[in-house]
Enzyme design. Structure first.
Site: not given
Length: 303
Positions: A184, A279
């Protein structure tokens, strides 16, 4: 499976109460379950804590009743074996998928694979091995990885090489289990090594394993580079997981500047069938804020 009958079918009894507290059955339980979302959005624990105050099983049931088909939980590695097993069993009974949890060792961001230090690489590999067992308990396929901070005493190419070698070692552990680490790129602070999609793409090509792919977090990528659809198009064959959050604010779609209707249209047209993790935080507090969040996703869901 009929979502409403899951507790009876699971038969968790006192075990459920012992882990998640006394089960509250809020008012939504008497109503009809909402339509399933077309896109596989994945909430996290705490996102609906006011609507489902009875603990993790209560929250999962609420998510399913609202039409969500997956869960993600960054903190899964920190949970007890018993709680992991409970989550896995409940997800299975509800017909839900498990999204990402984070592979982390020590202080995740500061344990920098960029340094080339064996102790950091060994810790990463050991955590990958531990994550295999956790993934089996909860039915997970994807795990988030972050290479850590810049090592400013080393050239960028050397740091990149160190990350590639560490990820090759991790991929050896995960690939044989059919699992995938998704790296990520982040925007949280300027000391983080991995910040861009093309940088992640290059590392994936070098590792050359189906167990090493990109987690494309739309919030972070909007902050770091923008041009979302064009960038996703260029790196698409290495993207295995997507996360959501509007910018500025990191709340639900519609609260910031990102045109999520267009972004989701692109993702849908690419035929993406994976999980899309929610998220982010809630823009407004309480039950009303949770209702507004769900409606925001209804508005941008692709039919």
């Amino acid at each position: 499976m009929e979502r409403r009958g899951f507790i009876k079918k699971v038969g968790l009894g006192s075990t459920l109460l012992g882990v998640s507290g006394a089960m509250s059955m809020p008012s939504f339980a008497a109503g009809k379950a909402e339509p399933t979302f077309h896109m596989d959005f994945a909430p996290h624990f705490g996102m609906f804590k006011n609507s489902a105050p009875g603990g993790i099983v209560d929250e999962l049931k609420f998510m399913a009743d609202q039409g969500f088909r997956s869960l993600e939980d960054n903190n899964m590695l920190k949970r007890s074996v018993e709680e992991q097993a409970l989550i896995g069993k409940t997800l299975e009974s509800l017909g839900m998928r498990m999204g990402v949890f984070v592979i982390e060792g020590g202080e995740n961001w500061k344990t920098a694979l960029t340094t080339g230090k064996k102790e950091h690489s060994d810790l990463f590999v050991d955590t990958c091995k531990k994550s295999v067992e956790v993934a089996k308990r909860v039915g997970a396929k994807w795990m988030t990885v972050v290479p850590g901070y810049f090592e400013r005493n080393l050239p960028m190419g050397v740091q990149t090489g160190n990350v590639i070698e560490a990820y090759k070692r991790g991929a050896e552990v995960l690939e044989k289990e059919g699992l995938v680490m998704v790296m990520e790129p982040l925007s949280d602070n300027p000391d983080l090594f991995l910040r861009h999609a093309d940088q992640s793409y290059m590392i994936c090509k070098a590792v050359d394993s189906p167990a090493c792919k990109i987690l494309y977090d739309i919030y972070h990528m909007q902050r770091n580079e923008g041009n979302l659809i064009a960038t996703m198009q260029k790196t698409w064959d290495e993207i295995a997981y997507i996360q959501i959050g509007d910018n500025p604010g990191r709340k639900e779609p519609g609260t910031g500047e990102i045109n999520y209707s267009n972004v989701f249209k692109f993702i849908h047209e690419k035929g993406f069938k994976g999980v899309m993790g929610m998220e982010h935080g809630n823009a407004s507090p309480g039950v009303e804020g949770e209702k507004a969040l769900i409606q925001a996703y209804r508005k941008v869901d692709i039919v």
